[in-house]
Design a protein around this motif. Structure first.
Motif, mmCIF file in Angstrom:
data_model
loop_
_atom_site.group_PDB
_atom_site.id
_atom_site.type_symbol
_atom_site.label_atom_id
_atom_site.label_comp_id
_atom_site.label_asym_id
_atom_site.label_seq_id
_atom_site.Cartn_x
_atom_site.Cartn_y
_atom_site.Cartn_z
ATOM 1 N N LEU A 1 -16.291 -21.134 44.421
ATOM 2 C CA LEU A 1 -15.161 -21.518 43.518
ATOM 3 C C LEU A 1 -14.666 -20.252 42.882
ATOM 4 N N SER A 2 -15.817 -19.464 42.167
ATOM 5 C CA SER A 2 -15.482 -18.269 41.570
ATOM 6 C C SER A 2 -14.712 -17.372 42.559
ATOM 7 N N GLY A 3 -15.538 -16.915 43.514
ATOM 8 C CA GLY A 3 -14.849 -15.973 44.539
ATOM 9 C C GLY A 3 -13.485 -16.613 45.038
ATOM 10 N N ASN A 4 -13.338 -17.658 45.102
ATOM 11 C CA ASN A 4 -11.971 -18.268 45.878
ATOM 12 C C ASN A 4 -10.976 -17.980 44.771
ATOM 13 N N LEU A 5 -11.174 -18.166 43.440
ATOM 14 C CA LEU A 5 -10.411 -17.968 42.311
ATOM 15 C C LEU A 5 -9.941 -16.508 42.310
ATOM 16 N N ALA A 6 -11.166 -15.593 42.249
ATOM 17 C CA ALA A 6 -10.827 -14.066 42.286
ATOM 18 C C ALA A 6 -10.037 -13.395 43.119
ATOM 19 N N SER A 7 -9.903 -14.225 44.511
ATOM 20 C CA SER A 7 -9.202 -13.634 45.470
ATOM 21 C C SER A 7 -7.851 -14.312 45.779
ATOM 22 N N ALA A 8 -7.604 -15.332 44.705
ATOM 23 C CA ALA A 8 -6.327 -16.065 44.995
ATOM 24 C C ALA A 8 -5.025 -15.169 44.495
ATOM 25 N N ASP A 9 -4.022 -15.676 44.722
ATOM 26 C CA ASP A 9 -2.722 -15.051 44.569
ATOM 27 C C ASP A 9 -1.737 -15.745 43.706
ATOM 28 N N LEU B 1 -15.233 -30.649 46.931
ATOM 29 C CA LEU B 1 -13.971 -30.057 46.288
ATOM 30 C C LEU B 1 -14.022 -28.487 46.872
ATOM 31 N N VAL B 2 -15.028 -27.950 46.568
ATOM 32 C CA VAL B 2 -15.104 -26.386 46.968
ATOM 33 C C VAL B 2 -15.097 -26.244 48.514
ATOM 34 N N ASP B 3 -15.387 -27.108 49.293
ATOM 35 C CA ASP B 3 -15.399 -27.022 50.751
ATOM 36 C C ASP B 3 -13.939 -27.567 51.329
ATOM 37 N N GLY B 4 -13.099 -28.085 50.262
ATOM 38 C CA GLY B 4 -11.744 -28.458 50.766
ATOM 39 C C GLY B 4 -11.917 -29.893 51.394
ATOM 40 N N GLU B 5 -12.891 -30.563 50.992
ATOM 41 C CA GLU B 5 -13.140 -32.078 51.737
ATOM 42 C C GLU B 5 -12.571 -32.989 50.784
ATOM 43 N N LEU B 6 -12.359 -32.483 49.585
ATOM 44 C CA LEU B 6 -11.934 -33.547 48.396
ATOM 45 C C LEU B 6 -10.639 -33.091 47.543
ATOM 46 N N ASN B 7 -9.525 -33.767 47.561
ATOM 47 C CA ASN B 7 -8.454 -33.213 47.138
ATOM 48 C C ASN B 7 -8.553 -33.490 45.363
ATOM 49 N N LYS C 1 -18.641 -28.028 22.736
ATOM 50 C CA LYS C 1 -17.622 -28.211 23.508
ATOM 51 C C LYS C 1 -16.773 -27.083 23.933
ATOM 52 N N ALA C 2 -16.826 -27.070 25.119
ATOM 53 C CA ALA C 2 -16.227 -25.812 25.818
ATOM 54 C C ALA C 2 -14.503 -26.035 25.822
ATOM 55 N N GLU C 3 -13.975 -24.976 25.821
ATOM 56 C CA GLU C 3 -12.352 -24.997 25.967
ATOM 57 C C GLU C 3 -11.835 -25.858 27.279
ATOM 58 N N ILE C 4 -12.600 -25.468 28.310
ATOM 59 C CA ILE C 4 -12.249 -26.201 29.670
ATOM 60 C C ILE C 4 -13.648 -26.981 30.014
ATOM 61 N N ARG C 5 -13.376 -28.146 30.246
ATOM 62 C CA ARG C 5 -14.565 -29.041 30.419
ATOM 63 C C ARG C 5 -14.379 -30.023 31.785
ATOM 64 N N LEU C 6 -15.329 -30.072 32.630
ATOM 65 C CA LEU C 6 -15.290 -30.529 33.853
ATOM 66 C C LEU C 6 -16.482 -31.470 33.890
ATOM 67 N N ALA C 7 -16.352 -32.720 34.760
ATOM 68 C CA ALA C 7 -17.484 -33.561 34.923
ATOM 69 C C ALA C 7 -17.277 -34.290 36.163
ATOM 70 N N MET C 8 -18.362 -34.419 37.155
ATOM 71 C CA MET C 8 -18.165 -35.111 38.252
ATOM 72 C C MET C 8 -19.696 -35.059 39.003
ATOM 73 N N THR C 9 -19.645 -35.711 40.115
ATOM 74 C CA THR C 9 -20.949 -35.664 40.822
ATOM 75 C C THR C 9 -21.252 -34.298 41.356
ATOM 76 N N GLY C 10 -22.380 -34.038 41.817
ATOM 77 C CA GLY C 10 -22.720 -32.896 42.614
ATOM 78 C C GLY C 10 -21.784 -32.800 43.819
ATOM 79 N N ASP C 11 -21.953 -34.041 44.742
ATOM 80 C CA ASP C 11 -21.260 -34.200 45.873
ATOM 81 C C ASP C 11 -19.877 -33.946 45.859
ATOM 82 N N ASP C 12 -19.254 -34.273 44.782
ATOM 83 C CA ASP C 12 -17.805 -34.270 44.587
ATOM 84 C C ASP C 12 -17.581 -32.783 44.541
ATOM 85 N N LEU C 13 -18.441 -31.963 43.662
ATOM 86 C CA LEU C 13 -17.972 -30.399 43.296
ATOM 87 C C LEU C 13 -18.233 -29.834 44.751
ATOM 88 N N VAL C 14 -19.080 -30.161 45.713
ATOM 89 C CA VAL C 14 -19.302 -29.487 46.825
ATOM 90 C C VAL C 14 -18.266 -29.780 47.725
#
Length: 115
Positions: free
Chosen positions: A14-22, A83-89, A68-81
């Motif tokens: 995800l970090s790499g995807n964000l860094a290469s985004a336009d 999302l990053v793989d493009g299988e979950l919107n 408390k971070a300024e941006i907080r995410l919570a999900m299952t590990g399967d959902d994270l994977v």
């Protein structure tokens, strides 16, 4: 169930995807904010920073976020994977409660381009 290593790898991807985004995505990713990602099924939290378009994971701790971070995410590990793989919107997962995203109002407005 995704493993801790698979979740960490997904965050790196995800970090790499964000860094290469336009465009708008690059602008949203250019925030400089503390970040936490709680993986509910593993009960582990990755903490770090979103800065200059990169997610830098600084620590991993058992349980929910300790601070408390300024941006907080919570999900299952399967959902994270998925999302990053493009299988979950992201927008649908967020809207259905599968993914939780919390941030300040201005950050949410900026992050909406990532949806």
């Amino acid at each position: 169930m995704a493993t801790m290593e698979e979740c960490r790898s997904a965050l790196d991807t995800l970090s790499g995807n964000l860094a290469s985004a336009d465009g708008d995505v690059r602008g949203a990713a250019s925030l400089d904010r503390s970040l936490s990602c709680h993986i509910r099924d593993l009960d582990v939290t990755f903490t770090g920073r979103l800065a200059n378009g990169w997610i830098r994971v600084l620590d991993t701790a058992d349980g929910p976020p300790r601070e408390k971070a300024e941006i907080r995410l919570a999900m299952t590990g399967d959902d994270l994977v998925a999302l990053v793989d493009g299988e979950l919107n992201f927008a649908k997962a967020w809207g259905s409660g599968r993914v939780r995203l919390e941030a300040g109002f201005r950050d949410l407005l900026k992050l909406k381009s990532l949806l």
